[in-house]
Design a protein around this motif. Sequence first.
Motif, PDB file in Angstrom:
ATOM      1  N   UNK A  32       0.976  -1.240  -0.155  1.00  0.00           N
ATOM      2  CA  UNK A  32      -0.051   0.086   0.131  1.00  0.00           C
ATOM      3  C   UNK A  32       0.937   1.330  -0.025  1.00  0.00           C
ATOM      4  N   UNK A  33       0.839   1.754  -1.113  1.00  0.00           N
ATOM      5  CA  UNK A  33       1.819   3.081  -1.096  1.00  0.00           C
ATOM      6  C   UNK A  33       1.102   4.557  -0.923  1.00  0.00           C
ATOM      7  N   UNK A  34      -0.058   4.220  -0.528  1.00  0.00           N
ATOM      8  CA  UNK A  34      -0.847   5.522  -0.088  1.00  0.00           C
ATOM      9  C   UNK A  34      -0.139   6.316   0.861  1.00  0.00           C
ATOM     10  N   UNK A  35       0.062   7.815   0.885  1.00  0.00           N
ATOM     11  CA  UNK A  35       0.656   8.345   1.967  1.00  0.00           C
ATOM     12  C   UNK A  35      -0.277   8.511   2.876  1.00  0.00           C
ATOM     13  N   UNK A  36      -1.675   8.204   3.026  1.00  0.00           N
ATOM     14  CA  UNK A  36      -2.585   8.339   3.970  1.00  0.00           C
ATOM     15  C   UNK A  36      -2.964   7.113   4.596  1.00  0.00           C
ATOM     16  N   UNK A  37      -2.155   5.971   4.720  1.00  0.00           N
ATOM     17  CA  UNK A  37      -2.516   4.906   5.140  1.00  0.00           C
ATOM     18  C   UNK A  37      -2.345   4.953   6.799  1.00  0.00           C
ATOM     19  N   UNK A  38      -2.969   4.214   7.358  1.00  0.00           N
ATOM     20  CA  UNK A  38      -2.548   4.307   9.072  1.00  0.00           C
ATOM     21  C   UNK A  38      -1.423   4.607   9.272  1.00  0.00           C
ATOM     22  N   UNK A  39      -0.956   5.470  10.271  1.00  0.00           N
ATOM     23  CA  UNK A  39       0.289   5.876  10.594  1.00  0.00           C
ATOM     24  C   UNK A  39       0.961   6.851   9.756  1.00  0.00           C
ATOM     25  N   UNK A  44       2.078  14.542   5.489  1.00  0.00           N
ATOM     26  CA  UNK A  44       1.225  13.730   4.439  1.00  0.00           C
ATOM     27  C   UNK A  44      -0.231  14.143   4.837  1.00  0.00           C
ATOM     28  N   UNK A  45      -0.587  14.086   6.010  1.00  0.00           N
ATOM     29  CA  UNK A  45      -2.178  14.307   6.237  1.00  0.00           C
ATOM     30  C   UNK A  45      -2.320  15.904   6.104  1.00  0.00           C
ATOM     31  N   UNK A  46      -1.339  16.696   6.261  1.00  0.00           N
ATOM     32  CA  UNK A  46      -1.693  18.144   5.856  1.00  0.00           C
ATOM     33  C   UNK A  46      -1.892  18.683   4.613  1.00  0.00           C
ATOM     34  N   UNK A  47      -0.902  17.825   3.734  1.00  0.00           N
ATOM     35  CA  UNK A  47      -0.690  18.154   2.530  1.00  0.00           C
ATOM     36  C   UNK A  47      -1.962  17.566   1.571  1.00  0.00           C
ATOM     37  N   UNK A  48      -2.829  16.643   2.188  1.00  0.00           N
ATOM     38  CA  UNK A  48      -3.722  16.154   1.572  1.00  0.00           C
ATOM     39  C   UNK A  48      -4.913  16.989   1.937  1.00  0.00           C
ATOM     40  N   UNK A  49      -5.076  17.683   3.016  1.00  0.00           N
ATOM     41  CA  UNK A  49      -6.211  18.327   3.310  1.00  0.00           C
ATOM     42  C   UNK A  49      -6.447  19.731   2.403  1.00  0.00           C
ATOM     43  N   UNK A  50      -7.820  19.877   2.332  1.00  0.00           N
ATOM     44  CA  UNK A  50      -8.316  21.300   1.527  1.00  0.00           C
ATOM     45  C   UNK A  50      -7.445  22.472   2.187  1.00  0.00           C
ATOM     46  N   UNK A  51      -6.746  23.222   1.278  1.00  0.00           N
ATOM     47  CA  UNK A  51      -6.176  24.415   1.813  1.00  0.00           C
ATOM     48  C   UNK A  51      -7.037  25.345   3.127  1.00  0.00           C
ATOM     49  N   UNK A  52      -8.339  25.303   2.847  1.00  0.00           N
ATOM     50  CA  UNK A  52      -8.921  25.853   3.934  1.00  0.00           C
ATOM     51  C   UNK A  52      -8.986  25.144   5.240  1.00  0.00           C
ATOM     52  N   UNK A  53      -8.666  23.947   5.403  1.00  0.00           N
ATOM     53  CA  UNK A  53      -8.527  23.296   6.434  1.00  0.00           C
ATOM     54  C   UNK A  53      -7.163  23.144   7.110  1.00  0.00           C
ATOM     55  N   UNK A  82      -5.275  10.528  13.870  1.00  0.00           N
ATOM     56  CA  UNK A  82      -6.055   9.755  12.975  1.00  0.00           C
ATOM     57  C   UNK A  82      -7.563  10.422  12.790  1.00  0.00           C
ATOM     58  N   UNK A  83      -7.851  11.345  13.456  1.00  0.00           N
ATOM     59  CA  UNK A  83      -9.204  12.074  12.905  1.00  0.00           C
ATOM     60  C   UNK A  83      -8.816  12.695  11.758  1.00  0.00           C
ATOM     61  N   UNK A  84      -7.906  13.492  11.748  1.00  0.00           N
ATOM     62  CA  UNK A  84      -7.293  14.430  10.463  1.00  0.00           C
ATOM     63  C   UNK A  84      -6.871  13.471   9.488  1.00  0.00           C
ATOM     64  N   UNK A  85      -6.398  12.557   9.524  1.00  0.00           N
ATOM     65  CA  UNK A  85      -6.036  11.646   8.372  1.00  0.00           C
ATOM     66  C   UNK A  85      -7.283  11.068   7.756  1.00  0.00           C
ATOM     67  N   UNK A  86      -8.303  10.759   8.477  1.00  0.00           N
ATOM     68  CA  UNK A  86      -9.755  10.370   7.936  1.00  0.00           C
ATOM     69  C   UNK A  86     -10.232  11.595   7.099  1.00  0.00           C
ATOM     70  N   UNK A  87     -10.197  12.825   7.689  1.00  0.00           N
ATOM     71  CA  UNK A  87     -10.750  14.025   7.065  1.00  0.00           C
ATOM     72  C   UNK A  87      -9.740  14.178   5.547  1.00  0.00           C
ATOM     73  N   UNK A  88      -8.589  13.975   5.994  1.00  0.00           N
ATOM     74  CA  UNK A  88      -7.430  14.056   4.534  1.00  0.00           C
ATOM     75  C   UNK A  88      -7.701  13.063   3.589  1.00  0.00           C
ATOM     76  N   UNK A  89      -8.115  11.774   3.910  1.00  0.00           N
ATOM     77  CA  UNK A  89      -8.497  10.804   3.034  1.00  0.00           C
ATOM     78  C   UNK A  89      -9.722  11.220   2.197  1.00  0.00           C
ATOM     79  N   UNK A  90     -10.779  11.683   3.008  1.00  0.00           N
ATOM     80  CA  UNK A  90     -11.944  12.160   2.220  1.00  0.00           C
ATOM     81  C   UNK A  90     -11.658  13.456   1.221  1.00  0.00           C
TER      82      UNK A  90
END
Length: 128
Positions: A32-39, A44-53, A82-90
């Motif tokens: 699994x090469x997803x940067x948003x996998x658990x851990x 990586x989390x911040x990068x995947x978030x919408x800029x507004x978040x 983990x909370x923000x990882x879930x949001x970033x994955x969305x």
Amino acid sequence: MPVGEAALPAVDPRYRVLVAATYSVDEDQGGDDSPLRPGASPRAIRTALLPADREQFDEAFASALAETRASLDLTGLFRTLEHWRGIAALHADRERFRRVARRAAQLLTGEPSPDDEPLEVTRAKAQL
């Protein structure tokens, strides 16, 4: 001592605490090469978030780090990540997130959102 039980070494009672933090990072993620996998890393989390978040993430992360420093307990930090990882994955699939936001806004307001409505307006209606 019953068969199969090993003797435990004597432990100072001050160190007998329940461990609540259960976070680990395995170098081999099974392909699994997803940067948003658990851990996932905070970066990586911040990068995947919408800029507004991102500012909200920065504040939550800083607060969790401060609490971790004070308490020496990583649980809150891991929960925050983990909370923000879930949001970033969305957020990672922007078009899918837009569709989800539009559907949520429609369900909450009873009115469809115009196709050209800015995502931030739709998110506000959807309470996302």
